[in-house]
Design an enzyme around this catalytic site. Structure first.
Site, short mmCIF file in Angstrom:
data_model
loop_
_atom_site.label_atom_id
_atom_site.label_comp_id
_atom_site.label_asym_id
_atom_site.label_seq_id
_atom_site.Cartn_x
_atom_site.Cartn_y
_atom_site.Cartn_z
N GLY A 113 0.88 -1.22 -0.04
CA GLY A 113 -0.03 0.03 0.01
C GLY A 113 0.81 1.51 -0.09
N GLY A 145 2.72 2.40 -2.45
CA GLY A 145 2.59 2.91 -3.77
C GLY A 145 3.75 2.43 -4.63
N LYS A 146 4.06 1.44 -4.52
CA LYS A 146 5.04 0.64 -5.22
C LYS A 146 4.70 0.73 -6.73
CE LYS A 146 5.04 -3.12 -3.38
NZ LYS A 146 4.09 -2.90 -2.17
N THR A 147 3.54 0.26 -7.06
CA THR A 147 3.16 0.09 -8.45
C THR A 147 3.05 1.40 -9.16
OG1 THR A 147 1.93 -1.76 -7.99
CG2 THR A 147 1.36 -0.53 -10.06
N SER A 148 2.75 2.48 -8.55
CA SER A 148 2.37 3.76 -9.15
C SER A 148 3.57 4.53 -9.36
CB SER A 148 1.78 4.65 -8.06
OG SER A 148 0.35 4.22 -7.64
N ASP A 192 3.76 -9.52 -8.30
CA ASP A 192 2.95 -9.37 -7.24
C ASP A 192 1.65 -10.25 -7.70
OD1 ASP A 192 1.04 -9.02 -5.13
OD2 ASP A 192 1.43 -6.80 -5.20
N THR A 242 -8.27 1.36 -6.59
CA THR A 242 -7.49 0.31 -6.88
C THR A 242 -7.83 -0.70 -5.68
OG1 THR A 242 -5.67 1.08 -8.04
CG2 THR A 242 -5.25 -0.95 -6.87
#
Length: 584
Positions: free
Chosen positions: A28, A30-33, A55, A511
């Site tokens: 949560g 913000g790795k993907t962002s 993931d 998300t």
């Protein structure tokens, strides 16, 4: 000139000095962002970039606005940017077929069925996903057409397991002299030794790989990043960066929520561990409208808001009540299990702790525990609460206990060679999955005469855990270990809405809500119906008048209405609080 252009674009993003980048951190944060924003900035500076998600609960598709598969897919509106998802289930299917397929039509049907069963456990899913990951990282030809490869990795516990697998599997293959383990024929791994060695070399080479520790300016996220830093150092990974995401500073003092959010961030950063503070660091601003879509990703890279928002009053909509009504219903049962589930970073731990504290203060005997390797349930409870016991399932201890039990039961009648083969089998990394599953079953069993509140792992791991029952049964038959009554009755208990109440925790954002919706569908396929949803840390319900936070509050409206109107018949909403939900 091009390099300078890239550096300007990446001012609010981690610097890119290597071909390979990893983004990791607590769920949560913000790795993907950040990984997508970095990839987009590089692509718009003329580079060809591949983003890979490892993931199990990936939302890469949603952030980039493209339907992804296991092969590189061009992202519409972003020339030069490609992405793919490593789908653990699909990878396991393909891996199993590679191992079993050559024997179809040669071996008897019963032998084929037995081989397929060997490849049906949760551990096979993990090694198959790793196998795909290793091809991308360890085989230069697999990604030769890309200037940069960015790995958007899973929440920390899973990521560390993924990163240690090269050494773990290499050691297991090297020391293995027997025929088969829970992975099936070892030939399937033996052929990959050179690839795994190349993967290890890439991870540890500071000229090839940069690893970005992503955190928010919060104590728990920074603590997790520091733990990860230390463990990565032990793995020989030294080229590290720190990326702080969601940095917020109130435009002007006076709003209680904005002031508290600003103070929390400053306090957390002031107490940052020295090892983490010594890393090169970038700060990315808090964005009021989430980070889904290319425009939002460009805003992250800009490092500033295009224009300060003007304050607009919060919309007036009917909001659900708090946790108290849910806990009152739970308390009526007198005992049982409550599981908080959801995407990493939505606040499962704090919600589980709040429920446990309320029940204990009402006079009930309560156990608060976790199956999440990255969770810190003890930190969610300040001080002692009468009647409340806080525990954690420790994988290392559980593995040792399981090995001792199997060796005591099955090893006594074996000769030296037979015992050596059994000990070798129990050194397989798969053993941990079974050992943790047994502990999970024991903890659920305690719900017969008290309340057990389980803060479970992020969604992908949780579903694998729940799906492991039949794989566990096969493993028990293979190793001749005992099958405790707690294991036999686990799935019936999880499916019993009177005994087990599953609570889906989410945030009022795109998300987390969409991920929770997928979780609910997965649970339905497993025969489990959620008891309730909890929408956590709502700025809409906080009463803030800060322009930026109020804009985020307005952004929450459609997601709250979707949960209450479509997805759940029983919902609680928790306003944003400085320290999460109530502690002891």
């Amino acid at each position: 000139m091009l390099l300078a252009q890239i550096r300007v674009l990446l001012m609010a993003l981690p610097s890119v000095d290597t071909r390979i980048l990893f983004f990791t951190g607590k769920g949560g944060v913000g790795k993907t962002s950040l990984s997508c924003a970095t990839g987009l900035a590089l692509a718009e500076a003329g580079k060809t970039v591949l983003i890979v998600s490892t993931d199990p609960a990936s939302n890469l598709d949603e952030v980039l606005g493209a339907a992804l598969t296991q092969v590189p897919t061009a992202i519409p509106g972003a020339p030069g940017l490609f992405a793919l998802n490593i789908d653990p289930e699909a990878a396991a299917h393909d891996y199993k077929e590679r191992m079993v397929g050559p024997y179809r039509g040669i071996l008897p049907a019963a032998a084929i069925v037995a081989m397929e069963e060997q490849f049906s456990g949760a551990c096979t899913v993990e090694i198959a996903a790793f196998d795909e990951f290793a091809k991308l990282l360890g085989d230069p030809a697999a990604t030769a057409q890309f200037d940069h490869v960015i790995f958007d990795t899973a929440p920390t516990g899973h990521t560390l397991r993924l990163l240690t697998l090269p050494s773990a599997w290499t050691e297991f293959i090297a020391s293995s002299t027997g025929g088969a383990s829970c992975l099936g024929p070892l030939a399937g791994l033996e052929k990959q030794k050179a690839l795994y060695a190349a993967t290890v070399a890439q991870l540890a080479d500071p000229k090839a790989t940069t690893l970005v520790l992503v955190s928010r300016p919060e104590h728990s996220a920074l603590r997790e990043a520091e733990r990860t830093r230390g463990e990565l150092a032990e793995l020989g990974v030294s080229n590290l960066r720190l990326a702080l995401n969601g940095v917020f500073t109130a435009a002007k003092p006076g709003d209680a929520i904005a002031d508290a959010m600003t103070a929390r961030g400053r306090h957390a950063l002031a107490g940052m561990p020295s090892g983490l503070a010594g890393l090169p660091r970038t700060d990315t601003l808090f964005l009021p409208r989430g980070t889904v879509g290319l425009d939002s990703l460009r805003a992250m890279a800009a490092g500033r808001l295009t224009s300060p928002p003007a304050y607009e009053p919060m919309p007036k909509i009917a909001l659900p009540g708090g946790l108290e009504a849910l806990v009152a219903e739970i308390a009526d049962g007198g005992h049982g299990v409550v599981m908080t589930m959801g995407k990493g970073g939505v606040g499962k731990t704090s919600v589980a702790a709040a429920i446990a504290i309320i029940l204990a203060r009402q006079g009930h005997q309560v156990t608060l525990s976790t199956t999440d390797p990255a969770a810190h349930v003890q930190d969610a409870v300040e001080g002692k609460v009468r009647g409340l016991t806080v525990t954690r399932i420790d994988p290392e201890w559980e593995v040792a206990r399981y090995r001792d039990e199997v060796l005591a039961k099955a090893g006594g009648d074996l000769d030296m060679a037979g015992r050596a083969m059994l000990e070798e089998d129990l050194r397989s990394p798969c053993t941990e999955e079974i050992a943790v599953f047994r502990a999970f079953s024991r903890t659920v069993d305690e719900g017969k005469d008290r309340f057990v509140i389980l803060d479970t792992a992020p969604t992908g791991h949780t579903i694998l855990l729940l799906d492991a029952a039949e794989a566990y049964h096969r493993e028990v038959l293979r190793t001749q270990a005992e099958m405790p009554d707690a294991v036999r009755s686990l799935l019936p208990r999880l499916r019993d809405p009177v005994f087990t109440k599953t609570i889906i925790v989410t945030l009022a954002e795109a998300t987390p809500v969409h991920e929770a919706e997928r979780l609910q569908a997965d649970l339905a396929r497993a025969g489990i119906t959620p008891f309730a949803w909890v929408i956590n840390q709502s700025l809409l319900a906080s009463g803030t008048t800060d322009p930026l936070l109020a804009q985020r509050g307005k952004y929450e409206v459609p997601f709250i209405e979707r949960v209450t109107g479509t997805l759940s018949t029983r919902t609680a909403l928790i306003p944003w609080m400085e320290d999460g939900v109530a502690k002891g």
